[in-house]
Design a protein around this motif. Structure first.
Motif, PDB file in Angstrom:
ATOM      1  N   ARG A 103      17.298   6.192 -18.193  1.00  0.00           N
ATOM      2  CA  ARG A 103      17.492   5.172 -17.408  1.00  0.00           C
ATOM      3  C   ARG A 103      16.366   4.016 -17.252  1.00  0.00           C
ATOM      4  N   ASN A 104      16.779   3.476 -17.913  1.00  0.00           N
ATOM      5  CA  ASN A 104      16.065   2.394 -19.153  1.00  0.00           C
ATOM      6  C   ASN A 104      16.082   1.578 -18.013  1.00  0.00           C
ATOM      7  N   ASP A 105      16.490   0.842 -17.010  1.00  0.00           N
ATOM      8  CA  ASP A 105      15.831  -0.298 -16.643  1.00  0.00           C
ATOM      9  C   ASP A 105      15.678   0.038 -15.049  1.00  0.00           C
ATOM     10  N   SER A 106      15.166   0.582 -14.876  1.00  0.00           N
ATOM     11  CA  SER A 106      14.735   1.139 -13.711  1.00  0.00           C
ATOM     12  C   SER A 106      13.161   0.417 -13.796  1.00  0.00           C
ATOM     13  N   VAL A 107      13.256  -0.005 -12.557  1.00  0.00           N
ATOM     14  CA  VAL A 107      11.547  -0.545 -11.890  1.00  0.00           C
ATOM     15  C   VAL A 107      10.839   0.719 -11.327  1.00  0.00           C
ATOM     16  N   SER A 108       9.421   0.310 -11.285  1.00  0.00           N
ATOM     17  CA  SER A 108       8.204   1.716 -11.016  1.00  0.00           C
ATOM     18  C   SER A 108       8.602   1.884  -9.417  1.00  0.00           C
ATOM     19  N   LEU A 109       8.853   2.835  -8.956  1.00  0.00           N
ATOM     20  CA  LEU A 109       8.218   3.641  -7.996  1.00  0.00           C
ATOM     21  C   LEU A 109       7.536   2.684  -7.089  1.00  0.00           C
ATOM     22  N   ALA A 110       6.146   2.087  -7.688  1.00  0.00           N
ATOM     23  CA  ALA A 110       6.120   1.145  -6.373  1.00  0.00           C
ATOM     24  C   ALA A 110       6.825  -0.134  -6.896  1.00  0.00           C
ATOM     25  N   MET A 111       7.099  -0.925  -7.159  1.00  0.00           N
ATOM     26  CA  MET A 111       8.085  -1.978  -6.719  1.00  0.00           C
ATOM     27  C   MET A 111       8.820  -1.153  -6.130  1.00  0.00           C
TER      28      MET A 111
ATOM     29  N   ASN B  45      10.970   6.811 -12.939  1.00  0.00           N
ATOM     30  CA  ASN B  45      10.902   5.565 -13.256  1.00  0.00           C
ATOM     31  C   ASN B  45      10.029   4.502 -13.751  1.00  0.00           C
ATOM     32  N   GLY B  46       9.892   5.294 -15.622  1.00  0.00           N
ATOM     33  CA  GLY B  46       9.207   4.702 -16.503  1.00  0.00           C
ATOM     34  C   GLY B  46       8.097   5.104 -16.369  1.00  0.00           C
ATOM     35  N   ASP B  47       7.243   5.565 -15.461  1.00  0.00           N
ATOM     36  CA  ASP B  47       5.842   4.935 -15.225  1.00  0.00           C
ATOM     37  C   ASP B  47       5.244   7.260 -14.863  1.00  0.00           C
ATOM     38  N   ASP B  48       4.251   7.060 -16.158  1.00  0.00           N
ATOM     39  CA  ASP B  48       3.891   8.850 -16.153  1.00  0.00           C
ATOM     40  C   ASP B  48       3.274   9.566 -14.636  1.00  0.00           C
TER      41      ASP B  48
ATOM     42  N   VAL C 257      12.001  10.282   9.583  1.00  0.00           N
ATOM     43  CA  VAL C 257      10.778  10.854  10.118  1.00  0.00           C
ATOM     44  C   VAL C 257       9.766  10.436   9.187  1.00  0.00           C
ATOM     45  N   GLY C 258       8.893   9.719   9.602  1.00  0.00           N
ATOM     46  CA  GLY C 258       7.474   9.641   8.126  1.00  0.00           C
ATOM     47  C   GLY C 258       8.275   8.436   7.094  1.00  0.00           C
ATOM     48  N   PRO C 259       6.656   7.951   6.465  1.00  0.00           N
ATOM     49  CA  PRO C 259       7.134   7.209   5.453  1.00  0.00           C
ATOM     50  C   PRO C 259       8.080   7.489   5.067  1.00  0.00           C
ATOM     51  N   TRP C 260       9.510   6.133   4.624  1.00  0.00           N
ATOM     52  CA  TRP C 260      10.336   6.289   3.318  1.00  0.00           C
ATOM     53  C   TRP C 260       9.846   5.737   2.365  1.00  0.00           C
ATOM     54  N   LEU C 261      10.866   7.055   0.784  1.00  0.00           N
ATOM     55  CA  LEU C 261      10.587   6.155  -0.029  1.00  0.00           C
ATOM     56  C   LEU C 261      11.367   6.718  -1.402  1.00  0.00           C
ATOM     57  N   PRO C 262      11.363   5.676  -2.200  1.00  0.00           N
ATOM     58  CA  PRO C 262      12.922   5.766  -3.279  1.00  0.00           C
ATOM     59  C   PRO C 262      12.619   7.012  -3.498  1.00  0.00           C
TER      60      PRO C 262
ATOM     61  N   TYR D 149       2.435   8.100  -4.210  1.00  0.00           N
ATOM     62  CA  TYR D 149       3.760   7.461  -4.180  1.00  0.00           C
ATOM     63  C   TYR D 149       3.514   9.600  -3.966  1.00  0.00           C
ATOM     64  N   VAL D 150       3.978  10.114  -3.194  1.00  0.00           N
ATOM     65  CA  VAL D 150       4.586  11.703  -2.678  1.00  0.00           C
ATOM     66  C   VAL D 150       5.737  11.914  -2.170  1.00  0.00           C
ATOM     67  N   VAL D 151       6.258  12.785  -3.487  1.00  0.00           N
ATOM     68  CA  VAL D 151       7.786  12.541  -2.287  1.00  0.00           C
ATOM     69  C   VAL D 151       8.396  13.811  -2.648  1.00  0.00           C
ATOM     70  N   THR D 152       7.925  14.549  -0.871  1.00  0.00           N
ATOM     71  CA  THR D 152       8.413  15.929  -1.089  1.00  0.00           C
ATOM     72  C   THR D 152       9.320  16.476   0.218  1.00  0.00           C
ATOM     73  N   ASN D 153      10.377  15.240   0.341  1.00  0.00           N
ATOM     74  CA  ASN D 153      11.292  15.534   0.839  1.00  0.00           C
ATOM     75  C   ASN D 153      12.789  16.699   0.287  1.00  0.00           C
ATOM     76  N   PRO D 154      12.775  17.968   0.505  1.00  0.00           N
ATOM     77  CA  PRO D 154      13.574  18.658  -1.017  1.00  0.00           C
ATOM     78  C   PRO D 154      14.842  17.529  -0.941  1.00  0.00           C
ATOM     79  N   ALA D 155      15.770  16.833   0.307  1.00  0.00           N
ATOM     80  CA  ALA D 155      17.447  16.445  -0.247  1.00  0.00           C
ATOM     81  C   ALA D 155      16.860  15.272  -1.744  1.00  0.00           C
ATOM     82  N   LYS D 156      15.315  14.882  -1.638  1.00  0.00           N
ATOM     83  CA  LYS D 156      15.168  14.083  -2.336  1.00  0.00           C
ATOM     84  C   LYS D 156      14.739  14.297  -4.199  1.00  0.00           C
ATOM     85  N   LEU D 157      14.952  15.924  -3.939  1.00  0.00           N
ATOM     86  CA  LEU D 157      13.734  16.302  -5.617  1.00  0.00           C
ATOM     87  C   LEU D 157      15.023  17.635  -5.612  1.00  0.00           C
ATOM     88  N   THR D 158      16.892  17.311  -4.801  1.00  0.00           N
ATOM     89  CA  THR D 158      17.752  18.872  -5.529  1.00  0.00           C
ATOM     90  C   THR D 158      17.917  18.036  -7.345  1.00  0.00           C
ATOM     91  N   HIS D 159      18.110  17.065  -7.256  1.00  0.00           N
ATOM     92  CA  HIS D 159      18.101  17.210  -9.752  1.00  0.00           C
ATOM     93  C   HIS D 159      16.983  16.952 -10.285  1.00  0.00           C
TER      94      HIS D 159
END
Length: 324
Positions: A122-130, A268-271, A96-101, A300-310
């Protein structure tokens, strides 16, 4: 995932050696697979499958037959990740709605990742935008791009991992690189500029300051809010354009801003800003800047609780910007 040898295993036993090799390379495997999938949960599942394949292989053949365990493990992980793409694509069709990493949130001051089991960097993760751009590639293009552009594997080695010819891999790499660079030119604002822009944007958005938002947002800004259908007001489509985005952000934030605490973190390496309602994570906000760093070109705003559990609060950084 349990990868520890039994109590009866000697330090020099094949089982102990296999476990040690897997553990030594787990960080690399996590980073490669996460950048291919954009999901921590799926990445952990792939690592479990990789461990089962690795331990099964070593129960049937001696380790001495594997000349390069690192390359062998990466090959297993990459192919399991490619196989998982079918299930991921099926889930996306009903999302449902836009999917973000899924964001990788780390402490702004230490670089440690509280959202992972081993609390390592996790030094090798690329930015969320990428990662959003990488979602537009085919699974094969993304695998080749990640392995070559992010981790520096040569085309010949990638060809061996994917059972393709070096010429075919070079062609895929060229196509993927052109696709990515057309959608995201190479630039990166300086850290201080990023921090200042992040603070300005968060203050304007949470304060409902429409004029300040109009000043900091680029004319062609796009806002993605991933609520997964679990948050009211998240919207079903990305919002394009400065005026629409400013009005939407001001209205969206003002409904909850009063009871939200802001924690500045690295995502993901960004402020970025992580919003908490009490001890519960409410949203992760990441901003992408224009080349000069003066305005925000993507939110990029992630509010899905399932993606914020950690994601966990840290009282020491609440309401404070990262160290200068």
């Amino acid at each position: 995932m349990s990868t520890s040898p039994g109590t009866g295993d000697r330090q020099d036993s094949p089982a102990h050696t296999a476990t040690r090799l897997f553990t030594d390379h787990r960080e690399l495997l996590f980073s490669v697979v996460y950048n291919m999938l954009g999901s921590v949960a799926d990445t952990e599942d792939v690592l479990q499958e990789t461990w089962l394949s690795w331990s099964g292989k070593n129960s049937r053949a001696p380790l001495a037959e594997i000349g390069n365990p690192r390359a062998y493990l990466v090959r297993i992980a990459v192919n399991h990740a490619l196989a998982r793409q079918t299930a991921i694509a099926s889930r996306r069709e009903t999302y449902v709605g836009p999917w973000l990493p899924e964001p990788l949130v780390t402490e702004a001051t230490t670089g440690l990742a509280p959202d992972t089991s081993d609390h390592t960097v996790r030094n090798d993760s690329v930015s969320l935008a990428m990662l959003v751009v990488l979602e537009t590639l085919t699974p094969l293009e993304r695998a080749v791009f990640v392995l070559h552009e992010v981790f520096g594997y040569p085309h010949t080695e990638i060809a061996g991992m994917l059972d393709r010819s070096p010429a075919a891999v070079r062609q895929v790499a060229h196509r993927a690189r052109a696709h990515v660079h057309a959608r995201r030119p190479r630039y990166r604002a300086r850290p201080r500029v990023r921090r200042e822009a992040t603070e300005r944007f968060v203050a304007a958005a949470l304060g409902g300051d429409l004029q300040a938002l109009l000043e900091i947002l680029a004319p062609d800004v796009t806002v993605w809010i991933d609520g997964g259908g679990a948050r009211q007001g998240a919207g079903l489509r990305p919002v394009h354009g400065r005026e629409k985005a400013a009005r939407m952000l001001a209205g969206y934030a003002s409904r909850r801003a009063g009871d939200l605490d802001v924690h500045y973190r690295s995502v993901n390496g960004d402020d970025a800003a992580v919003l908490f309602s009490g001890d519960s994570p409410y949203a992760v906000m990441v901003m992408d800047l224009t080349p000069d760093g003066d305005q925000v070109s993507g939110v990029y705003v992630v509010t899905n609780p399932a993606k914020l559990t950690h994601v966990r609060p840290d009282d020491e950084d609440s309401g404070q910007a990262p160290d200068q």
